[in-house]
Design an enzyme around this catalytic site. Structure first.
Site, short mmCIF file in Angstrom:
data_model
loop_
_atom_site.label_atom_id
_atom_site.label_comp_id
_atom_site.label_asym_id
_atom_site.label_seq_id
_atom_site.Cartn_x
_atom_site.Cartn_y
_atom_site.Cartn_z
N ASP A 45 0.83 -1.21 0.00
CA ASP A 45 0.00 0.00 0.00
C ASP A 45 0.86 1.26 0.00
O ASP A 45 1.54 1.55 0.97
CB ASP A 45 -0.88 0.01 1.26
CG ASP A 45 -1.85 1.18 1.25
OD1 ASP A 45 -2.88 1.07 0.55
OD2 ASP A 45 -1.57 2.21 1.90
N TYR A 50 2.74 9.75 -0.33
CA TYR A 50 3.75 9.20 0.60
C TYR A 50 5.16 9.51 0.08
O TYR A 50 6.14 9.33 0.81
CB TYR A 50 3.61 7.68 0.78
CG TYR A 50 2.29 7.22 1.40
CD1 TYR A 50 1.38 8.14 1.91
CD2 TYR A 50 1.96 5.88 1.46
CE1 TYR A 50 0.17 7.73 2.45
CE2 TYR A 50 0.75 5.46 2.01
CZ TYR A 50 -0.14 6.39 2.50
OH TYR A 50 -1.33 5.98 3.04
N LYS A 75 -2.64 5.81 -4.60
CA LYS A 75 -3.82 6.66 -4.33
C LYS A 75 -3.67 8.04 -4.96
O LYS A 75 -2.57 8.60 -5.00
CB LYS A 75 -4.03 6.82 -2.82
CG LYS A 75 -3.96 5.52 -2.03
CD LYS A 75 -4.32 5.69 -0.57
CE LYS A 75 -3.94 4.45 0.22
NZ LYS A 75 -2.57 4.46 0.72
N HIS A 108 -7.73 9.05 -2.52
CA HIS A 108 -7.17 9.04 -1.16
C HIS A 108 -8.14 9.63 -0.12
O HIS A 108 -8.34 9.06 0.94
CB HIS A 108 -5.85 9.82 -1.17
CG HIS A 108 -4.90 9.42 -0.09
ND1 HIS A 108 -3.54 9.46 -0.25
CD2 HIS A 108 -5.09 8.99 1.18
CE1 HIS A 108 -2.95 9.06 0.87
NE2 HIS A 108 -3.88 8.77 1.75
#
Ligand SMILES: NC(=O)c1ccc[n+]([C@@H]2O[C@H](COP(=O)([O-])OP(=O)(O)OC[C@H]3O[C@@H](n4cnc5c(N)ncnc54)[C@H](OP(=O)(O)O)[C@@H]3O)[C@@H](O)[C@H]2O)c1
Length: 276
Positions: A45, A50, A75, A108
């Site tokens: 994930d 990120y 996402k 997201h």
């Protein structure tokens, strides 16, 4: 240890437990994700936001596990909501991941004030039709927001990835997911460790089964048939977290852990939270 899989409503499959990667960056992140895959994690994930899609891509290149056995999730960030923006953002993610296809692509956050998530959803439907994405879903969506996507496009997300742990078991939303055959994924499944792993309810049940508090909590997710994605930067803890398929909790134990319910740990309510 390889986790068993669930079938998704679109015919794809998803492992019953995955590896969260928030904070797994740079060389240490590449090493951790590569080792995680070698130890049996198949669901990985990540997210545009990120900042580690390249690290995930490098770990995928390094592994000798067949690409089709991996379920790579990324996402769409808030700042790229909208039809064309979603397509462009996806291509950036795909190129950083260095993949021909992404297995699971999620919105997201819904960002209801911006009110463009339906447009983004239409773009995701088109990415799936082009074969660039295998499965499409959402993250942090409420029942009302899910209903709107379904009513306006007729396409039901296969997954809703939400904050879920014993302090916030999300009974109502999970029941809604069940009605619509949407698989629940649990983020911060260990409640970011906090004091959860020291709760007497958790430590006592752990002792009964001869497992760790983290394994007890992750097995609780498995009993709920939600897919937890714990993150750990430590190899031994990653292996421990994946090793939860050799024991089971009784329904009384599941209920006792769910009774720890008290609310979100960091207060990000999808009706108001804005993350771009
Ligand atoms: N969709 C969203 O909006 C959203 C939001 C938040 C997170 N996520 C996803 O969910 C993933 C997991 O959530 P999270 O990272 O917030 O929290 P988490 O997985 O609940 O907790 C991670 C923390 O627990 C520790 N830990 C892990 N395994 C442990 C074990 N066996 N025993 C003791 N401590 C342990 C880790 O420390 P060490 O690393 O030192 O082991 C880390 O501090 C993220 O990485 C991300 O992929 C998604």
């Amino acid at each position: 240890m390889i986790a068993p899989e669930y079938s998704l409503r679109d015919g794809n499959t998803i492992p019953a437990l995955g590896l969260g990667t928030y904070g797994l960056d740079d060389q240490a992140g590449i090493d951790a994700i590569t080792a995680g895959i070698a130890d049996g994690y198949r669901l990985i994930d990540t997210a545009y936001n990120y900042g580690n899609e390249e690290a995930v891509g490098e770990a995928i290149r390094r592994t000798d596990v067949d690409r089709s056995d991996l379920v790579i999730t990324t996402k769409l960030p808030g700042r790229h909501h909208g039809f064309d923006e979603t397509i462009a953002s996806f291509e950036e993610s795909r190129s950083r991941l260095d993949l021909d296809w992404v297995d699971l692509y999620l919105i997201h956050w819904p960002l209801p004030r911006i009110d463009k998530f339906v447009e983004s959803w239409r773009a995701m439907i088109s990415l799936r039709e082009k074969g660039l994405v295998r499965a499409i879903g959402v993250s942090n969506f409420t029942q009302a927001q899910l209903t709107r996507l379904i009513d306006e496009t007729g396409v039901v997300p296969v997954v809703n990835q939400v904050e879920l742990h014993p302090y916030f078991p999300q009974d109502e939303l999970r029941a809604f997911h069940d009605e619509h055959d949407i698989r629940t994924e649990s983020w911060s499944p260990l409640a970011r460790r906090t004091e959860l792993l020291a709760e007497p309810t958790v430590t006592e049940i752990a002792e009964t089964h001869g497992v760790s508090p983290a394994q007890t909590v992750l097995r609780w997710h498995v009993e709920l048939e939600a897919v937890p994605i714990p993150k750990s930067s430590d190899a031994a803890r990653r292996r421990e977290n994946l090793d939860v398929f050799g024991f089971a909790l009784t329904s009384e134990e599941v209920d006792a852990i769910s009774a720890l319910s008290r609310g979100r740990i960091w207060g990000a309510d999808p009706e108001t939270h804005e993350e771009f």
